[in-house]
Every structure is written in C-alpha cells, then in structure tokens.
Design a protein around this motif. Sequence first.
Motif, PDB file in Angstrom:
ATOM      1  N   MET A 159       0.050  18.542  95.774  1.00 55.26           N
ATOM      2  CA  MET A 159       0.435  17.153  95.904  1.00 55.26           C
ATOM      3  C   MET A 159       1.179  16.735  94.639  1.00 55.26           C
ATOM      4  SD  MET A 159      -1.890  13.718  96.333  1.00 55.26           S
ATOM      5  CE  MET A 159      -3.089  14.630  97.223  1.00 55.26           C
ATOM      6  N   THR A 160       2.279  16.070  94.833  1.00 50.67           N
ATOM      7  CA  THR A 160       3.105  15.628  93.721  1.00 50.67           C
ATOM      8  C   THR A 160       2.779  14.188  93.349  1.00 50.67           C
ATOM      9  OG1 THR A 160       4.895  17.060  94.467  1.00 50.67           O
ATOM     10  CG2 THR A 160       5.490  15.307  92.959  1.00 50.67           C
ATOM     11  N   ILE A 161       2.782  13.915  92.052  1.00 43.37           N
ATOM     12  CA  ILE A 161       2.665  12.545  91.567  1.00 43.37           C
ATOM     13  C   ILE A 161       4.065  12.087  91.220  1.00 43.37           C
ATOM     14  CG2 ILE A 161       1.725  11.033  89.792  1.00 43.37           C
ATOM     15  CD1 ILE A 161      -0.580  13.105  89.524  1.00 43.37           C
ATOM     16  N   THR A 162       4.501  11.026  91.863  1.00 47.89           N
ATOM     17  CA  THR A 162       5.833  10.469  91.631  1.00 47.89           C
ATOM     18  C   THR A 162       5.677   9.115  90.967  1.00 47.89           C
ATOM     19  OG1 THR A 162       6.727  11.625  93.549  1.00 47.89           O
ATOM     20  CG2 THR A 162       7.976   9.745  92.735  1.00 47.89           C
ATOM     21  N   ILE A 163       6.327   8.954  89.819  1.00 47.03           N
ATOM     22  CA  ILE A 163       6.257   7.708  89.061  1.00 47.03           C
ATOM     23  C   ILE A 163       7.629   7.057  89.109  1.00 47.03           C
ATOM     24  CG2 ILE A 163       5.781   6.653  86.820  1.00 47.03           C
ATOM     25  CD1 ILE A 163       4.159   9.308  86.249  1.00 47.03           C
ATOM     26  N   LEU A 164       7.688   5.863  89.679  1.00 50.36           N
ATOM     27  CA  LEU A 164       8.936   5.107  89.775  1.00 50.36           C
ATOM     28  C   LEU A 164       8.902   3.986  88.746  1.00 50.36           C
ATOM     29  CD1 LEU A 164       9.099   4.813  93.658  1.00 50.36           C
ATOM     30  CD2 LEU A 164      10.377   6.398  92.220  1.00 50.36           C
ATOM     31  N   SER A 165       9.905   3.945  87.889  1.00 58.44           N
ATOM     32  CA  SER A 165       9.920   2.956  86.818  1.00 58.44           C
ATOM     33  C   SER A 165      11.264   2.236  86.770  1.00 58.44           C
ATOM     34  CB  SER A 165       9.647   3.645  85.483  1.00 58.44           C
ATOM     35  OG  SER A 165       9.612   2.700  84.445  1.00 58.44           O
ATOM     36  N   PRO A 166      11.269   0.933  87.031  1.00 62.71           N
ATOM     37  CA  PRO A 166      12.523   0.182  86.951  1.00 62.71           C
ATOM     38  C   PRO A 166      12.921  -0.093  85.497  1.00 62.71           C
ATOM     39  CG  PRO A 166      10.733  -1.268  87.639  1.00 62.71           C
ATOM     40  CD  PRO A 166      10.162   0.111  87.510  1.00 62.71           C
ATOM     41  N   HIS A 167      14.201   0.028  85.231  1.00 64.52           N
ATOM     42  CA  HIS A 167      14.745  -0.266  83.898  1.00 64.52           C
ATOM     43  C   HIS A 167      16.024  -1.072  84.056  1.00 64.52           C
ATOM     44  CE1 HIS A 167      12.275   2.178  81.137  1.00 64.52           C
ATOM     45  NE2 HIS A 167      11.989   2.819  82.252  1.00 64.52           N
ATOM     46  N   CYS A 168      16.146  -2.125  83.233  1.00 64.62           N
ATOM     47  CA  CYS A 168      17.347  -2.960  83.322  1.00 64.62           C
ATOM     48  C   CYS A 168      17.952  -3.281  81.965  1.00 64.62           C
ATOM     49  CB  CYS A 168      17.050  -4.255  84.079  1.00 64.62           C
ATOM     50  SG  CYS A 168      15.901  -5.338  83.231  1.00 64.62           S
ATOM     51  N   ALA A 169      17.271  -2.974  80.872  1.00 65.87           N
ATOM     52  CA  ALA A 169      17.821  -3.382  79.583  1.00 65.87           C
ATOM     53  C   ALA A 169      17.535  -2.372  78.463  1.00 65.87           C
ATOM     54  CB  ALA A 169      17.286  -4.756  79.187  1.00 65.87           C
ATOM     55  N   ARG A 170      16.287  -2.098  78.173  1.00 62.27           N
ATOM     56  CA  ARG A 170      15.910  -1.302  77.012  1.00 62.27           C
ATOM     57  C   ARG A 170      15.993   0.190  77.306  1.00 62.27           C
ATOM     58  NH1 ARG A 170      12.922  -3.627  72.814  1.00 62.27           N
ATOM     59  NH2 ARG A 170      13.311  -1.565  71.934  1.00 62.27           N
ATOM     60  N   VAL A 171      17.145   0.744  77.042  1.00 63.43           N
ATOM     61  CA  VAL A 171      17.380   2.161  77.304  1.00 63.43           C
ATOM     62  C   VAL A 171      16.421   3.034  76.491  1.00 63.43           C
ATOM     63  CG1 VAL A 171      19.102   3.996  77.182  1.00 63.43           C
ATOM     64  CG2 VAL A 171      19.790   1.690  77.857  1.00 63.43           C
ATOM     65  N   ASP A 172      16.097   2.607  75.267  1.00 64.80           N
ATOM     66  CA  ASP A 172      15.217   3.405  74.413  1.00 64.80           C
ATOM     67  C   ASP A 172      13.808   3.552  74.977  1.00 64.80           C
ATOM     68  OD1 ASP A 172      15.133   0.575  73.838  1.00 64.80           O
ATOM     69  OD2 ASP A 172      13.914   1.013  72.082  1.00 64.80           O
ATOM     70  N   PHE A 173      13.375   2.630  75.838  1.00 62.29           N
ATOM     71  CA  PHE A 173      12.050   2.735  76.441  1.00 62.29           C
ATOM     72  C   PHE A 173      11.925   3.947  77.362  1.00 62.29           C
ATOM     73  CE2 PHE A 173      10.459  -1.948  76.264  1.00 62.29           C
ATOM     74  CZ  PHE A 173      10.448  -1.882  74.882  1.00 62.29           C
ATOM     75  N   ILE A 174      13.019   4.417  77.894  1.00 61.73           N
ATOM     76  CA  ILE A 174      12.963   5.548  78.827  1.00 61.73           C
ATOM     77  C   ILE A 174      12.397   6.782  78.131  1.00 61.73           C
ATOM     78  CG2 ILE A 174      14.315   7.095  80.292  1.00 61.73           C
ATOM     79  CD1 ILE A 174      16.241   4.691  80.728  1.00 61.73           C
ATOM     80  N   GLU A 175      12.891   7.089  76.950  1.00 64.76           N
ATOM     81  CA  GLU A 175      12.372   8.245  76.227  1.00 64.76           C
ATOM     82  C   GLU A 175      10.916   8.026  75.817  1.00 64.76           C
ATOM     83  OE1 GLU A 175      13.309  11.342  72.604  1.00 64.76           O
ATOM     84  OE2 GLU A 175      14.566   9.543  72.786  1.00 64.76           O
ATOM     85  N   TYR A 176      10.569   6.831  75.356  1.00 65.69           N
ATOM     86  CA  TYR A 176       9.171   6.538  75.002  1.00 65.69           C
ATOM     87  C   TYR A 176       8.253   6.760  76.198  1.00 65.69           C
ATOM     88  CZ  TYR A 176      11.143   4.108  70.921  1.00 65.69           C
ATOM     89  OH  TYR A 176      11.824   3.777  69.788  1.00 65.69           O
TER      90      TYR A 176
END
Length: 101
Positions: A1-18
């Motif tokens: 079973m796969t765990i899929t995490i969906l995360s919306p982003h609209c401004a802080r690009v640096d948060f993606i790596e964090y």
Amino acid sequence: MTITILSPHCARVDFIEYQSRSLAKFFLDEYELIILNDAKDAAIRADIRLECDRLDLACYDTPDSLIHSSGPVACASVLQWAWDELVIQKYANDVVIFLDS
C-alpha cells in the motif's frame, strides 16, 4: 500500500525542500510527496515547478479557474480539485494525506 501525500503550494518555494526533508526523516514506510502547484503568479508557478524537478517530486498545476476569493476558499478549492481529479482517479487505492504547507 502506498502513502500519497498531497501538499498545496502557492508562494513559499523554500518550504518544499523543508517539507521533503522532514518527511524523509520521519517516515519509515514508503511514501510519495506530490506538490499541488497553486501559484497565481507565473514566476512563482515556474519556480515551484523547478524546485519539484530539482527534488524529483511529482507536481500538478492546479487550473486557473479555481476560486481564490480568500485564503480559506482557495485552500478548499485546491483540495476539492485534488480530491476529484487526483485522489478518486489515480490514488483511490492509496492512503492519502493532505498536508498544508
């Protein structure tokens, strides 16, 4: 079973790596982090896509037609779109987590 995490982003690009690093540190099971690119500014949208490419993360651009009259409405619109277009159609057999950035 796969765990899929969906995360919306609209401004802080640096948060993606964090976010990606934090999840890698704490998840013991396999998972996939998918970024929902909801930036309205074309330059930020491009930056989010580039960051996802750099981190080898899946990235879906949300449609420009989603309602963004306020922060809560924008969040609800993105999550509803993701549920209808991604979860039901592609990830119905996964454990799906919505993770706000």
